[in-house]
Write a protein that holds these residues in place. Structure first.
Motif, PDB file in Angstrom:
ATOM      1  N   HIS A 103      -3.229   0.324  -3.781  1.00  0.00           N
ATOM      2  CA  HIS A 103      -3.822  -0.643  -4.288  1.00  0.00           C
ATOM      3  C   HIS A 103      -4.194  -0.475  -5.960  1.00  0.00           C
ATOM      4  O   HIS A 103      -4.121  -1.292  -6.808  1.00  0.00           O
ATOM      5  N   ALA A 104      -4.972   0.530  -5.842  1.00  0.00           N
ATOM      6  CA  ALA A 104      -5.691   0.976  -7.392  1.00  0.00           C
ATOM      7  C   ALA A 104      -4.454   0.934  -8.146  1.00  0.00           C
ATOM      8  O   ALA A 104      -4.325   0.765  -9.260  1.00  0.00           O
ATOM      9  N   GLY A 105      -3.482   1.909  -7.727  1.00  0.00           N
ATOM     10  CA  GLY A 105      -2.153   2.006  -8.601  1.00  0.00           C
ATOM     11  C   GLY A 105      -1.412   0.876  -9.097  1.00  0.00           C
ATOM     12  O   GLY A 105      -1.217   0.641 -10.167  1.00  0.00           O
ATOM     13  N   ILE A 106      -1.383   0.011  -8.064  1.00  0.00           N
ATOM     14  CA  ILE A 106      -0.777  -1.525  -8.594  1.00  0.00           C
ATOM     15  C   ILE A 106      -1.697  -2.217  -9.452  1.00  0.00           C
ATOM     16  O   ILE A 106      -1.404  -2.701 -10.638  1.00  0.00           O
ATOM     17  N   HIS A 107      -2.874  -2.114  -9.296  1.00  0.00           N
ATOM     18  CA  HIS A 107      -3.995  -2.669 -10.131  1.00  0.00           C
ATOM     19  C   HIS A 107      -3.930  -2.429 -11.534  1.00  0.00           C
ATOM     20  O   HIS A 107      -4.152  -3.108 -12.343  1.00  0.00           O
ATOM     21  N   TYR A 120      -4.160  -4.461  -0.621  1.00  0.00           N
ATOM     22  CA  TYR A 120      -5.451  -4.893   0.096  1.00  0.00           C
ATOM     23  C   TYR A 120      -5.845  -5.221   1.330  1.00  0.00           C
ATOM     24  O   TYR A 120      -6.497  -4.839   2.009  1.00  0.00           O
ATOM     25  N   THR A 121      -4.774  -6.098   1.638  1.00  0.00           N
ATOM     26  CA  THR A 121      -4.550  -6.777   2.984  1.00  0.00           C
ATOM     27  C   THR A 121      -4.452  -5.858   4.185  1.00  0.00           C
ATOM     28  O   THR A 121      -5.155  -5.525   5.279  1.00  0.00           O
ATOM     29  N   ALA A 122      -3.438  -4.843   4.045  1.00  0.00           N
ATOM     30  CA  ALA A 122      -3.300  -3.858   4.924  1.00  0.00           C
ATOM     31  C   ALA A 122      -4.429  -2.858   4.944  1.00  0.00           C
ATOM     32  O   ALA A 122      -4.775  -2.381   6.074  1.00  0.00           O
ATOM     33  N   GLY A 123      -5.189  -2.572   3.787  1.00  0.00           N
ATOM     34  CA  GLY A 123      -6.254  -1.772   3.832  1.00  0.00           C
ATOM     35  C   GLY A 123      -7.327  -2.509   4.504  1.00  0.00           C
ATOM     36  O   GLY A 123      -7.896  -1.687   5.290  1.00  0.00           O
TER      37      GLY A 123
END
Length: 144
Positions: A103-107, A120-123
């Protein structure tokens, strides 16, 4: 300390490390610009719009590390205090941390909203499973 406890603590520490890495990266993007006078301090006193896109993405990602991860930290500490940590807790904890890294990498790179939302939803789903399993183990499981 049992190996499973150590592995759960390592997952917790990995999440903390992710937060610190994002903070340091954000500082490298922000501080030099302010020090060189590229960005007026008054312009950033209340909002972030004066910063370039990368610095804003990092700032948003850093802020995000204090949302779901807070529930993760509490779950880990509660597990360590109340149950014998098992392999399912380890798998769920590490899955959460890996999804937070994704998520952070994509962000902070492409910021593709649908991909970021999927991570995010998977997390969130993994974290919910962690909490449900923890609640079961603490409240309902025989012999605990």
């Amino acid at each position: 300390m049992p190996l499973t406890d150590k592995l759960l603590l390592l997952a917790l520490m990995a999440q903390v490390l992710l937060t610190i890495v994002i903070l340091l990266w954000m500082g490298r993007e922000r501080v030099p610009r302010v020090m060189r006078g590229e960005i007026d301090v008054e312009a950033i006193a209340v909002e972030r719009t004066a910063y370039p896109l990368r610095a804003r993405l990092l700032s948003n990602s850093f802020d995000n590390q204090f949302q779901l991860p807070v529930l993760f930290y509490v779950a880990c500490l509660l597990a360590l205090q109340t149950v014998t940590v098992g392999w399912l807790e380890i798998v769920l904890a590490w899955a959460f941390v890996l999804l937070r890294i994704v998520h952070a990498g994509i962000h902070v790179t492409t910021n593709q909203v649908f991909h970021r939302f999927a991570a995010y939803t998977a997390g969130l789903a993994v974290l919910c499973l962690f909490w449900l399993w923890l609640a079961f183990r603490i409240l309902l499981a025989p012999g605990t």
